[in-house]
Each structure stands twice: as structure tokens, then as C-alpha cells.
Scaffold this motif. Structure first.
Motif, PDB file in Angstrom:
ATOM      1  N   GLU A   3      11.422   2.519 -70.703  1.00 47.06           N
ATOM      2  CA  GLU A   3      11.453   3.351 -71.903  1.00 47.06           C
ATOM      3  C   GLU A   3      12.729   3.149 -72.713  1.00 47.06           C
ATOM      4  N   LYS A   4      13.508   2.127 -72.354  1.00 44.46           N
ATOM      5  CA  LYS A   4      14.724   1.868 -73.109  1.00 44.46           C
ATOM      6  C   LYS A   4      14.393   1.418 -74.525  1.00 44.46           C
ATOM      7  N   LYS A   5      15.252   1.783 -75.457  1.00 45.12           N
ATOM      8  CA  LYS A   5      15.156   1.299 -76.831  1.00 45.12           C
ATOM      9  C   LYS A   5      16.177   0.172 -76.982  1.00 45.12           C
ATOM     10  N   TYR A   6      15.679  -1.041 -77.213  1.00 41.10           N
ATOM     11  CA  TYR A   6      16.560  -2.207 -77.257  1.00 41.10           C
ATOM     12  C   TYR A   6      16.977  -2.534 -78.686  1.00 41.10           C
ATOM     13  N   ILE A   7      18.202  -2.998 -78.797  1.00 36.97           N
ATOM     14  CA  ILE A   7      18.754  -3.446 -80.077  1.00 36.97           C
ATOM     15  C   ILE A   7      19.694  -4.608 -79.771  1.00 36.97           C
ATOM     16  N   LEU A   8      19.776  -5.559 -80.681  1.00 41.03           N
ATOM     17  CA  LEU A   8      20.518  -6.803 -80.417  1.00 41.03           C
ATOM     18  C   LEU A   8      21.690  -6.962 -81.369  1.00 41.03           C
ATOM     19  N   THR A   9      22.824  -7.403 -80.833  1.00 39.41           N
ATOM     20  CA  THR A   9      23.931  -7.859 -81.658  1.00 39.41           C
ATOM     21  C   THR A   9      24.106  -9.364 -81.467  1.00 39.41           C
ATOM     22  N   ILE A  10      24.287 -10.072 -82.577  1.00 43.29           N
ATOM     23  CA  ILE A  10      24.588 -11.504 -82.564  1.00 43.29           C
ATOM     24  C   ILE A  10      25.932 -11.648 -83.259  1.00 43.29           C
ATOM     25  N   ALA A  11      26.979 -11.888 -82.496  1.00 41.63           N
ATOM     26  CA  ALA A  11      28.335 -11.833 -83.067  1.00 41.63           C
ATOM     27  C   ALA A  11      29.321 -12.500 -82.120  1.00 41.63           C
ATOM     28  N   ASP A  24      30.058  -3.573 -80.711  1.00 41.77           N
ATOM     29  CA  ASP A  24      28.698  -3.235 -81.119  1.00 41.77           C
ATOM     30  C   ASP A  24      27.935  -2.554 -79.987  1.00 41.77           C
ATOM     31  N   ILE A  25      28.079  -3.077 -78.763  1.00 41.50           N
ATOM     32  CA  ILE A  25      27.386  -2.488 -77.619  1.00 41.50           C
ATOM     33  C   ILE A  25      27.801  -1.030 -77.434  1.00 41.50           C
ATOM     34  N   LYS A  26      29.097  -0.746 -77.550  1.00 40.41           N
ATOM     35  CA  LYS A  26      29.563   0.636 -77.408  1.00 40.41           C
ATOM     36  C   LYS A  26      28.973   1.527 -78.493  1.00 40.41           C
ATOM     37  N   THR A  27      28.890   0.996 -79.707  1.00 41.30           N
ATOM     38  CA  THR A  27      28.300   1.774 -80.801  1.00 41.30           C
ATOM     39  C   THR A  27      26.827   2.042 -80.530  1.00 41.30           C
ATOM     40  N   PHE A  28      26.083   1.019 -80.127  1.00 41.33           N
ATOM     41  CA  PHE A  28      24.655   1.190 -79.836  1.00 41.33           C
ATOM     42  C   PHE A  28      24.447   2.265 -78.765  1.00 41.33           C
ATOM     43  N   GLU A  29      25.237   2.195 -77.705  1.00 48.93           N
ATOM     44  CA  GLU A  29      25.057   3.153 -76.620  1.00 48.93           C
ATOM     45  C   GLU A  29      25.385   4.569 -77.063  1.00 48.93           C
ATOM     46  N   SER A  30      26.267   4.708 -78.039  1.00 52.96           N
ATOM     47  CA  SER A  30      26.574   6.029 -78.578  1.00 52.96           C
ATOM     48  C   SER A  30      25.357   6.660 -79.236  1.00 52.96           C
ATOM     49  N   PHE A  31      24.440   5.826 -79.714  1.00 54.20           N
ATOM     50  CA  PHE A  31      23.214   6.311 -80.348  1.00 54.20           C
ATOM     51  C   PHE A  31      22.029   6.298 -79.377  1.00 54.20           C
ATOM     52  N   GLY A  32      22.310   6.164 -78.090  1.00 46.86           N
ATOM     53  CA  GLY A  32      21.265   6.229 -77.086  1.00 46.86           C
ATOM     54  C   GLY A  32      20.451   4.962 -76.949  1.00 46.86           C
TER      55      GLY A  32
END
Length: 253
Positions: A3-11, A24-32
């Protein structure tokens, strides 16, 4: 069931974790969200000094993308530094091949805060193709004026807005410092004012903003409310302490 919501950073990779994929990963995790990452460059830098950048081979970047899509459903991607507009276009085309509906947020990083130049010059025909494959770009005022140096700021905004949406960061503004502007659907202009009277500078704050904007595409909100969420998050990050490396707040959803 996953049930994870995945999002990708390319950087790029920043050893200080103030910018780039780890930020970016820390920011994404802040939004769940669960952040996945593709590395485009290994930089030698800290929060005050940028020494060098080693680019990852184009084929390796594309292979990193492919192996993630073999395993995960990825609806949103944030893109940071990439070696050239030509490589960036190939990355976008690969993303669209793997998921034609993917949302692409591009942070067009042209220069590190310590002064290191990335790709300030390039083929503008390719750059225009890059823009048409973006859902949003997030330049600051210095960056947007460098994208079309032969145009003034209004002409540049108009030219880009014909191809994609813009979240124009206001931290480098001379007139209304801290006022962000959103140009959406070519004709809608939204002003996002500062929340705090004073904010502290942070290394990598532009990366945080673009990652936060990408994360907010998981929310069924108007673009104005997305912008306000992003502004609130970034200012909390900027004011998290007085150093150049900020702390991320959690449980934003």
C-alpha cells in the motif's frame, strides 16, 4: 498487498544531504510517500563548498529507471541535475514510455549555490521539447533569466508558459523577495506570499521545494492549495534552525 505510495527522484548525490536525491527522499517521506531514487551525478560538496561533479553515464541512468519500473508503480517523478538537455530529454522519453501518464516536475538546476555551473548552454530546440514533456518546472529568478538570456523576464515566462506550467521561486527576487508565482494552464497566475517575516537560508532549499511540489500531486487539491502547501512546508524547513542544513517535519498528510 503493498500500500506504499511511490514517488521517484532523478538527481545528483550531495554528501551533505542538503540537496539532491537524499534531500528529496527526506521531503517525500515527510509527506508520507516512499521515495525511490536514480542517481545522475556524484558531487563533491558540503553545505558551503562545491568542488566537483562526476556525471553518471546516460545508459546507467536509464537502466536505473528501467529496473525500478520493473518492480514499482511510479506515478510522479521529480528531476534535478542532469548532464545536458539532450540526456534529460532521453530520460523524459523513457519515463513516458514506461508510464505515459507520469507527472514530471523539473527543477532546472543550472548552477550550484557555491557557484559551480552545470549546463547553462545547450540546444534550445531540445530544451523546448524538454519543456513540453514537463508538468511543472520550478526555477528561481536567476535560473529562469538564464534559460532564455536574449529575452526579458516577462518574455521568458510567456515563452515557457506556452509549453508547461511554472512554479517560480521568489527567494532571489529583488522586488518582492520570497513571493512565489505559479503560472498554470498558460493564463492563470497565482501569487504565493511569504508566510514568515524572516527566513533563514538553507543549502538545497530549491530541491526541497520541487520535491514538495511533486509530492503534492498525490493530493486531490487545486493548484493554488498545492502551492500553499509547498510554501508552508518550505518555510517551516527554512526556519527549522539557523544552520545551512535544515530539518524536515513529518506527518504532513
Amino acid at each position: 498487498m503493498d500500500e506504499k505510495k511511490y514517488i521517484l527522484t532523478i538527481a545528483g548525490f550531495d554528501p551533505s544531504s542538503g540537496a539532491g536525491i537524499t534531500s528529496d527522499i527526506k521531503t517525500f517521506e515527510s509527506f508520507g510517500l516512499y521515495g525511490l531514487s536514480v542517481c545522475t551525478a556524484v558531487t563533491v560538496q558540503n553545505d558551503v563548498d562545491f568542488k566537483s561533479c562526476t556525471w553518471i553515464e546516460e545508459t546507467t541512468v536509464l537502466e536505473q529507471i528501467e529496473v525500478l519500473f520493473e518492480r514499482f508503480e511510479i506515478p510522479i517523478v521529480k528531476i534535478g541535475i542532469i548532464e545536458s538537455w539532450e540526456v534529460l530529454l532521453k530520460v523524459q522519453q523513457k519515463l513516458k514510455e514506461l508510464n505515459p501518464e507520469i507527472v514530471i516536475v523539473l527543477d532546472p538546476v543550472l548552477k550550484a549555490s557555491a557557484g559551480y555551473d552545470f549546463h547553462t548552454k545547450g540546444n534550445y530546440e531540445t530544451f523546448n521539447k524538454v519543456l513540453t514533456l514537463c508538468d511543472f518546472i520550478t526555477p528561481n529568478y536567476d535560473e529562469i533569466m538564464s534559460l532564455f538570456p536574449e529575452k526579458d523576464i516577462e518574455e521568458t515566462i510567456d515563452s515557457i508558459a506556452e509549453r508547461t506550467n511554472i512554479y517560480l521561486k521568489g527567494g532571489h527576487r529583488k522586488d518582492k523577495k520570497g513571493w512565489d508565482e505559479i503560472y498554470h494552464s498558460k493564463i492563470v497566475k497565482l501569487n504565493i506570499p511569504p508566510i514568515s517575516e524572516k527566513v533563514f537560508n538553507k543549502h538545497g532549499s530549491g530541491c526541497v521545494l520541487s520535491a514538495a511540489l511533486a509530492a503534492n500531486f498525490y493530493n486531490n487539491l487545486t493548484i493554488e492549495d498545492k502551492g500553499k502547501n509547498v510554501k508552508r512546508y518550505v518555510e517551516e524547513y527554512l526556519n527549522s534552525d539557523t544552520t545551512l542544513l535544515g530539518r524536515h517535519s513529518y506527518n504532513k498528510n
